[in-house]
Design a protein around this motif. Structure first.
Motif, PDB file in Angstrom:
ATOM      1  N   MET A   1       0.841  -1.189   0.000  1.00 38.54           N
ATOM      2  CA  MET A   1       0.000   0.000   0.000  1.00 38.54           C
ATOM      3  C   MET A   1       0.882   1.247   0.000  1.00 38.54           C
ATOM      4  N   SER A   2       0.529   2.209  -0.838  1.00 39.53           N
ATOM      5  CA  SER A   2       1.328   3.429  -0.945  1.00 39.53           C
ATOM      6  C   SER A   2       1.140   4.294   0.297  1.00 39.53           C
ATOM      7  N   LEU A   3       2.052   5.252   0.422  1.00 38.04           N
ATOM      8  CA  LEU A   3       1.990   6.164   1.563  1.00 38.04           C
ATOM      9  C   LEU A   3       0.707   6.982   1.552  1.00 38.04           C
ATOM     10  N   ARG A   4       0.249   7.375   0.348  1.00 30.88           N
ATOM     11  CA  ARG A   4      -0.989   8.165   0.247  1.00 30.88           C
ATOM     12  C   ARG A   4      -2.161   7.411   0.873  1.00 30.88           C
ATOM     13  N   TYR A   5      -2.344   6.152   0.447  1.00 35.28           N
ATOM     14  CA  TYR A   5      -3.494   5.384   0.950  1.00 35.28           C
ATOM     15  C   TYR A   5      -3.330   5.018   2.424  1.00 35.28           C
ATOM     16  N   GLN A   6      -2.107   4.825   2.864  1.00 35.49           N
ATOM     17  CA  GLN A   6      -1.900   4.566   4.289  1.00 35.49           C
ATOM     18  C   GLN A   6      -2.357   5.755   5.136  1.00 35.49           C
ATOM     19  N   ILE A   7      -1.958   6.953   4.727  1.00 39.68           N
ATOM     20  CA  ILE A   7      -2.332   8.139   5.501  1.00 39.68           C
ATOM     21  C   ILE A   7      -3.827   8.406   5.384  1.00 39.68           C
ATOM     22  N   ILE A   8      -4.415   8.232   4.169  1.00 40.23           N
ATOM     23  CA  ILE A   8      -5.858   8.443   4.006  1.00 40.23           C
ATOM     24  C   ILE A   8      -6.639   7.479   4.890  1.00 40.23           C
TER      25      ILE A   8
ATOM     26  N   ARG B   1      -5.625   6.070   7.661  1.00 46.62           N
ATOM     27  CA  ARG B   1      -5.454   6.460   9.062  1.00 46.62           C
ATOM     28  C   ARG B   1      -6.285   7.694   9.401  1.00 46.62           C
ATOM     29  N   ILE B   2      -6.363   8.630   8.447  1.00 50.46           N
ATOM     30  CA  ILE B   2      -7.189   9.824   8.692  1.00 50.46           C
ATOM     31  C   ILE B   2      -8.655   9.438   8.782  1.00 50.46           C
ATOM     32  N   LEU B   3      -9.104   8.568   7.864  1.00 58.50           N
ATOM     33  CA  LEU B   3     -10.511   8.134   7.919  1.00 58.50           C
ATOM     34  C   LEU B   3     -10.804   7.378   9.207  1.00 58.50           C
TER      35      LEU B   3
END
Length: 437
Positions: free
Chosen positions: A1-8, A10-12
Motif C-alpha cells: 500500500m502506498s503512503l498516500r493510501y496509508q495516511i488516508i 489512518r485519517i478516515l
C-alpha cells in the motif's frame, strides 16, 4: 500500500473514531441532561401541589380540584388525578412537537430515555374518600430539544472533521507532489545527469532536502570532471612514458646492440685490435646496464621488493638530494613500515614520489621533511606527513593540479583520509592517514 493510501486510511479511521466518540459523549450528556430536567420538573410540580393544598387539607368535589388545571402547562410531566372509582382526570400530559419532522429518531429516544420515578400523592375529599395524584415523567419534548442540540453538535463535529480531513489531504497532496519531484530528480541523477537541479520549495523541510541534493549533484559533477581530467592526464602520461621508453630503447639499446654487433664482426677480422674492441664492448655493456637499471627503477624499483619500503625511500631521498643540491631533504621512517601489504607499500611509495615531484616543480622550497610511521592509537593506521617551506598557495582560490588529484585518488583507493594545508608563503603540509585493519 502506498503512503498516500496509508495516511488516508489512518485519517478516515481517526475521523470515524472522533465521530463515534463525539456521538457517544453527546448521547451520554443528553441522557444526563434529560434525567436532571425531568427530576427537577417532578420535584417542582410536587412542591407546587404541596404548597397549593397546604391551606386546604380537605377538598370539595368540584371547586377545589379546579386549581389543578393550572398545571396543564407543566413541561415534561404527565399529571393525573385518580378518583376512588378508578376514573382518571388529566391535568397535564405529553407535549407533542408541533412539527412531526422535529421528532427525534427512535434509536435516539431509546438511548436517552431511562426509567423515571412515578410519584403518587393522596388527597382527602370532603366525603371522606381519597383521591390519588399521579405524577409521571413525559420527557419527549425535552428529548426533542436535546436531539436538536445534539444534532447541531454532531453536525459541527462532522463539519470540523471534514474540514480537517480536506486540509490534511491538501497539505499531503502538496507534500506528495514535492516528493514526486525529488524522486524524479534522483532518478535522473542515478543515470549520471549530475547537472540536474531541483527547484526551490515553499516547505522548509523539502527545500532543505533540495539544497542538499543540489549540493550533492554539484560535488558529483565536480568529482566526475576531476576524474575525467585525471583519467585523460593518466592516459597522456602513459602514452608519453611509452614514447619515452620506446625512444630510449631505440636510441640507447638499439644503437648499443648495433655497435656491439659491428665490433664483434670487426674483431673476427682484425684480431690485432681484439683487446681494444673488447674494452669498447665492455663499456657499452656497462652503459646499457645503467640505462636498463634506470628504466627498471622508473617502472618499478626492485629494491622495494628486495629491501622493503624504508630502504627504498632512503635511496629515493638520496637520489633526489643528488639531483637537487639546493634542496635539503630529511626523512624519518619507522622500521614497522617494512611489514606492510605489497599494494599499500607501492601506493605509499608513489604518493611520496609524487609529493617530491610537486615540491621540485612548483614549491621552490629549500627544506622538505618526510615522516612515515605506524600508529596504534586511537586506531591502527599508517600516518604520512610531507611538509615543505615553499611558496605555498591558497587552496580555496587555486585549482588543484593533477599531482594533488593523483595523490588524493591513491589515498582514497586505500580508504584513507587526506588533509592538505597551505597558505601563500607558508609552504604546504600533506597529512594522510591510511587504516591498516
Amino acid at each position: 500500500m502506498s503512503l498516500r493510501y496509508q495516511i488516508i486510511c489512518r485519517i478516515l479511521l481517526s475521523s470515524i473514531c472522533i465521530l463515534v466518540l463525539g456521538g457517544a459523549i453527546a448521547v451520554w450528556q443528553a441522557r444526563q441532561s434529560v434525567a436532571k430536567e425531568v427530576d427537577a420538573s417532578i420535584h417542582l410540580a410536587l412542591q407546587l401541589i404541596t404548597l397549593g393544598i397546604a391551606d386546604t387539607p380537605v377538598f370539595q368535589q368540584s371547586d377545589d380540584l379546579s386549581r389543578f388545571s393550572a398545571l396543564r402547562q407543566t413541561r415534561h410531566l404527565s399529571i393525573q388525578l385518580q378518583k376512588p372509582d378508578g376514573q382518571l382526570i388529566h391535568f397535564a400530559g405529553e407535549n407533542q412537537p408541533s412539527n412531526p419532522e422535529e421528532m427525534p429518531p427512535g434509536w435516539f429516544i431509546r438511548l436517552v430515555k431511562s426509567d423515571y420515578p412515578k410519584v403518587e400523592h393522596q388527597l382527602n375529599m370532603q366525603d371522606g374518600k381519597l383521591l390519588t395524584l399521579i405524577i409521571q415523567a413525559q420527557p419527549l419534548d425535552e428529548i426533542t430539544e436535546v436531539w436538536q442540540e445534539s444534532a447541531a453538535f454532531f453536525a459541527s463535529i462532522s463539519l470540523l472533521t471534514l474540514l480537517t480531513f480536506l486540509a490534511v489531504n491538501l497539505v499531503f497532496n502538496k507534500s506528495l507532489k514535492s516528493i514526486a519531484v525529488i524522486v524524479d530528480a534522483l532518478r535522473l541523477i542515478e543515470t549520471g545527469q549530475y547537472r540536474q537541479q531541483l527547484p526551490p520549495f515553499s516547505t522548509q523541510e523539502f527545500d532543505d532536502i533540495a539544497k542538499a541534493i543540489n549540493h550533492m549533484t554539484v560535488e558529483l559533477e565536480k568529482a566526475r570532471q576531476e576524474n575525467r581530467a585525471l583519467t585523460q592526464h593518466s592516459l597522456a602520461i602513459q602514452e608519453e612514458e611509452r614514447q619515452r621508453l620506446s625512444q630510449e630503447l631505440h636510441d640507447e639499446l638499439g644503437q648499443s646492440l648495433t655497435a656491439i654487433k659491428v665490433m664483434a664482426v670487426t674483431a673476427g677480422h682484425r684480431k690485432a685490435d681484439a683487446a681494444k674492441i673488447t674494452s669498447s664492448i665492455s663499456e657499452i655493456c656497462d652503459h646499457l646496464m645503467t640505462v636498463v637499471r634506470s628504466m627498471m627503477q622508473q617502472l618499478h624499483p626492485l629494491v622495494l621488493t628486495e629491501l622493503g619500503l624504508k630502504a627504498t625511500l632512503e635511496e629515493m631521498v638520496n637520489h633526489w638530494s643528488e639531483r637537487n643540491a639546493d634542496l635539503q631533504l630529511t626523512i624519518r621512517c619507522s622500521d614497522a613500515v617494512d611489514g606492510l601489504d605489497k599494494n599499500l607499500t607501492i601506493q605509499v611509495f608513489r604518493v611520496i614520489q609524487e609529493c617530491l615531484t610537486n615540491v621540485v616543480r612548483h614549491a621552490q622550497a629549500h627544506k622538505v621533511s618526510i615522516d612515515l610511521e605506524k600508529l596504534d592509537q586511537p586506531h591502527i593506521c599508517l600516518q604520512l606527513k610531507v611538509q615543505d617551506d615553499g611558496r605555498g598557495c591558497d587552496l580555496q582560490t587555486t585549482s588543484q593540479g593533477f599531482g594533488l588529484l593523483g595523490i588524493k585518488e591513491r589515498i582514497k583507493s586505500l580508504d584513507g583520509e587526506l588533509q592538505v594545508s597551505s597558505q601563500p608563503g607558508a609552504g604546504m603540509l600533506i597529512n594522510a592517514r591510511i587504516p591498516l585493519i
